[in-house]
Design a protein around this motif. Structure first.
Motif, PDB file in Angstrom:
ATOM      1  N   ALA A   1      33.292  55.779  43.322  1.00 18.04           N
ATOM      2  CA  ALA A   1      31.838  55.821  43.495  1.00 18.04           C
ATOM      3  C   ALA A   1      31.396  57.143  44.124  1.00 18.04           C
ATOM      4  CB  ALA A   1      31.380  54.645  44.358  1.00 18.04           C
ATOM      5  N   ALA A   2      32.253  57.715  44.993  1.00 13.15           N
ATOM      6  CA  ALA A   2      31.908  58.960  45.678  1.00 13.15           C
ATOM      7  C   ALA A   2      32.111  60.191  44.798  1.00 13.15           C
ATOM      8  CB  ALA A   2      32.744  59.092  46.955  1.00 13.15           C
ATOM      9  N   GLN A   3      33.182  60.188  43.971  1.00 23.79           N
ATOM     10  CA  GLN A   3      33.533  61.395  43.217  1.00 23.79           C
ATOM     11  C   GLN A   3      32.890  61.497  41.834  1.00 23.79           C
ATOM     12  OE1 GLN A   3      37.444  63.056  43.118  1.00 23.79           O
ATOM     13  NE2 GLN A   3      38.182  61.850  44.857  1.00 23.79           N
ATOM     14  N   PHE A   4      32.554  60.356  41.252  1.00 29.14           N
ATOM     15  CA  PHE A   4      32.074  60.382  39.866  1.00 29.14           C
ATOM     16  C   PHE A   4      30.598  60.013  39.785  1.00 29.14           C
ATOM     17  CE2 PHE A   4      36.645  59.682  39.654  1.00 29.14           C
ATOM     18  CZ  PHE A   4      37.023  60.657  38.742  1.00 29.14           C
ATOM     19  N   GLU A   5      29.940  60.534  38.778  1.00 25.58           N
ATOM     20  CA  GLU A   5      28.508  60.321  38.624  1.00 25.58           C
ATOM     21  C   GLU A   5      28.181  59.014  37.912  1.00 25.58           C
ATOM     22  OE1 GLU A   5      26.700  63.645  36.732  1.00 25.58           O
ATOM     23  OE2 GLU A   5      27.338  65.088  38.258  1.00 25.58           O
ATOM     24  N   ASN A   6      29.053  58.594  36.978  1.00 23.67           N
ATOM     25  CA  ASN A   6      28.691  57.456  36.135  1.00 23.67           C
ATOM     26  C   ASN A   6      29.927  56.617  35.782  1.00 23.67           C
ATOM     27  OD1 ASN A   6      27.006  55.802  34.604  1.00 23.67           O
ATOM     28  ND2 ASN A   6      27.218  57.052  32.768  1.00 23.67           N
ATOM     29  N   PRO A   7      30.484  55.890  36.758  1.00 19.08           N
ATOM     30  CA  PRO A   7      31.660  55.076  36.476  1.00 19.08           C
ATOM     31  C   PRO A   7      31.298  53.730  35.854  1.00 19.08           C
ATOM     32  CG  PRO A   7      31.152  55.034  38.833  1.00 19.08           C
ATOM     33  CD  PRO A   7      30.122  55.898  38.169  1.00 19.08           C
ATOM     34  N   VAL A   8      32.320  53.061  35.321  1.00 22.67           N
ATOM     35  CA  VAL A   8      32.162  51.727  34.755  1.00 22.67           C
ATOM     36  C   VAL A   8      33.448  50.952  35.044  1.00 22.67           C
ATOM     37  CG1 VAL A   8      33.114  52.322  32.472  1.00 22.67           C
ATOM     38  CG2 VAL A   8      31.455  50.465  32.665  1.00 22.67           C
ATOM     39  N   LEU A   9      33.336  49.641  35.190  1.00 24.30           N
ATOM     40  CA  LEU A   9      34.500  48.797  35.447  1.00 24.30           C
ATOM     41  C   LEU A   9      34.836  48.025  34.182  1.00 24.30           C
ATOM     42  CD1 LEU A   9      35.095  46.661  38.657  1.00 24.30           C
ATOM     43  CD2 LEU A   9      35.833  45.861  36.420  1.00 24.30           C
ATOM     44  N   MET A  10      36.051  48.213  33.660  1.00 24.87           N
ATOM     45  CA  MET A  10      36.476  47.515  32.452  1.00 24.87           C
ATOM     46  C   MET A  10      36.838  46.076  32.794  1.00 24.87           C
ATOM     47  SD  MET A  10      38.620  50.425  30.374  1.00 24.87           S
ATOM     48  CE  MET A  10      39.770  50.813  31.683  1.00 24.87           C
ATOM     49  N   PHE A  11      36.287  45.141  32.024  1.00 24.23           N
ATOM     50  CA  PHE A  11      36.461  43.710  32.303  1.00 24.23           C
ATOM     51  C   PHE A  11      36.966  43.002  31.056  1.00 24.23           C
ATOM     52  CE2 PHE A  11      35.088  39.310  32.677  1.00 24.23           C
ATOM     53  CZ  PHE A  11      35.478  39.002  33.973  1.00 24.23           C
ATOM     54  N   SER A  12      38.068  42.260  31.209  1.00 23.24           N
ATOM     55  CA  SER A  12      38.644  41.548  30.069  1.00 23.24           C
ATOM     56  C   SER A  12      38.534  40.037  30.207  1.00 23.24           C
ATOM     57  CB  SER A  12      40.126  41.920  29.925  1.00 23.24           C
ATOM     58  OG  SER A  12      40.869  41.387  31.016  1.00 23.24           O
ATOM     59  N   GLY A  13      38.255  39.564  31.417  1.00 24.26           N
ATOM     60  CA  GLY A  13      38.244  38.128  31.670  1.00 24.26           C
ATOM     61  C   GLY A  13      39.573  37.619  32.175  1.00 24.26           C
ATOM     62  N   GLY A  14      40.573  38.518  32.268  1.00 22.77           N
ATOM     63  CA  GLY A  14      41.876  38.143  32.806  1.00 22.77           C
ATOM     64  C   GLY A  14      41.895  38.222  34.323  1.00 22.77           C
ATOM     65  N   LYS A  15      42.962  37.718  34.918  1.00 19.32           N
ATOM     66  CA  LYS A  15      43.030  37.613  36.385  1.00 19.32           C
ATOM     67  C   LYS A  15      42.942  38.970  37.070  1.00 19.32           C
ATOM     68  CE  LYS A  15      48.067  37.846  36.740  1.00 19.32           C
ATOM     69  NZ  LYS A  15      48.167  38.498  35.415  1.00 19.32           N
ATOM     70  N   ASP A  16      43.523  40.028  36.458  1.00 18.26           N
ATOM     71  CA  ASP A  16      43.504  41.344  37.090  1.00 18.26           C
ATOM     72  C   ASP A  16      42.107  41.948  37.083  1.00 18.26           C
ATOM     73  OD1 ASP A  16      46.269  41.270  37.621  1.00 18.26           O
ATOM     74  OD2 ASP A  16      46.718  41.951  35.597  1.00 18.26           O
ATOM     75  N   SER A  17      41.368  41.762  35.998  1.00 16.68           N
ATOM     76  CA  SER A  17      40.004  42.285  35.971  1.00 16.68           C
ATOM     77  C   SER A  17      39.084  41.439  36.854  1.00 16.68           C
ATOM     78  CB  SER A  17      39.471  42.361  34.538  1.00 16.68           C
ATOM     79  OG  SER A  17      39.328  41.095  33.962  1.00 16.68           O
ATOM     80  N   ILE A  18      39.394  40.161  36.987  1.00 14.10           N
ATOM     81  CA  ILE A  18      38.642  39.314  37.917  1.00 14.10           C
ATOM     82  C   ILE A  18      38.905  39.767  39.349  1.00 14.10           C
ATOM     83  CG2 ILE A  18      38.449  36.969  38.859  1.00 14.10           C
ATOM     84  CD1 ILE A  18      39.100  35.976  35.980  1.00 14.10           C
TER      85      ILE A  18
END
Length: 300
Positions: free
Chosen positions: A23-40
């Motif tokens: 959040a501090a270093q990048f201007e436009n991040p996104v979080l990849m979400f698959s519905g699996g336990k790791d993305s949850i």
């Protein structure tokens, strides 16, 4: 059940630090979400990292159109609960536009088609960093990743050109058009994930818990019976008590015979198994370097 609280809290602290660095270093991040336990888990940690403020970036789900229905319902319920913005990239829409060609035959899968859709969504959104839930213990190609994993202007990964990360100092500098994949839970193991989810009482899809499902056996892997998979004449469907250890496209996500109906049962099962969680992923068995080949092209 008692857990190694200090160990899990150290992992939590490390991951939250990495998420905040993004959040501090990048201007436009996104979080990849698959519905699996790791993305949850990733979503849970991200919410925790910025609480009481809302997430400063959206979630991105690449929808193959061949997902478990339970995954899509869980995704939509979670997004509503945390008040996040969701972007959905559709493989079906890409096929309809002629951008991708559907695989044919008994082993057809849309899993590999996700890469082009992912790169297209990252380009359309002008995202300069994509947070993912990959862990180094999952698979040998993922063991080569750094926390900050550089991608060139074509979204491709060079495993021999990784930046050093000494003392948790992360270099997010890049040229225009390039981006980073960031993996905050790199140092977690499958067992760590389950113990943390239990400790924090995180809600999970029922696919992870033992349930009776119609399945068939293909090359030693049980797959859920679905119209998305063309079955061979000898592949008989049976009712079996199973659960998922990973969740992805139904055409390649293996299910495991299991009696684990609670998270404590799952922890005991994971602690005693000799088979990796991706040992039931049909897409990883296409070649010895299947995952690395996909990652070089821009896969998660």
């Amino acid at each position: 059940m008692r857990y190694h609280l200090n160990h899990l809290k150290e992992l939590e602290s490390e991951s939250i630090f990495v998420i905040r660095e993004v959040a501090a270093q990048f201007e436009n991040p996104v979080l990849m979400f698959s519905g699996g336990k790791d993305s949850i888990l990733m979503t849970y940690l991200a919410v925790k990292a910025f609480y009481p403020a809302k997430l400063p970036f959206p979630l991105l789900h690449i929808d193959t159109g061949h997902n478990f229905p339970e995954t899509i319902k869980f995704r939509d319920d979670l997004i509503k609960k945390i008040g996040a913005r969701l972007i959905v990239g559709s493989v079906q829409a890409a096929i309809d536009k002629g951008m991708l060609r559907e695989e044919k035959g008994f082993n057809a899968s849309r899993n590999g088609l996700q890469t082009a859709v992912l790169l297209d969504e990252l380009e359309k959104g002008k995202f300069d960093a994509a947070l993912g839930g990959a862990r180094r213990d999952e698979e040998k190609a993922r063991a080569k990743e750094r926390f900050f994993s550089h991608r060139d202007e074509f979204g491709q990964w060079d495993p021999k050109n990784q930046r050093p990360e000494l003392w948790n100092l992360f270099n997010g500098k890049k040229q225009y058009g390039e981006h980073f994949r960031v993996f905050p839970i790199s140092n977690w193991t499958e067992l760590d994930v389950w113990q943390y989810l239990a400790m924090e009482n995180v809600e999970l899809p029922n696919l992870y818990f033992a349930h009776t499902r119609k399945v068939f056996n293909r090359d030693g892997i049980y797959l859920a019976d679905t119209d998305y998979i063309m079955k061979r004449p000898h592949e008989d469907v049976l009712d079996l008590k199973v659960r998922c250890r990973t969740i992805g496209d139904m055409t390649c996500t293996g299910v495991w015979p299991s009696e684990a109906e609670t998270i404590e049962d799952i922890i005991d099962e994971v602690a005693s198994t000799r088979i990796t969680e991706r040992g039931g992923r049909a897409d990883d068995k296409r070649s010895e370097t299947a995952m690395e080949d996909r990652k070089k092209k821009g896969y998660f």
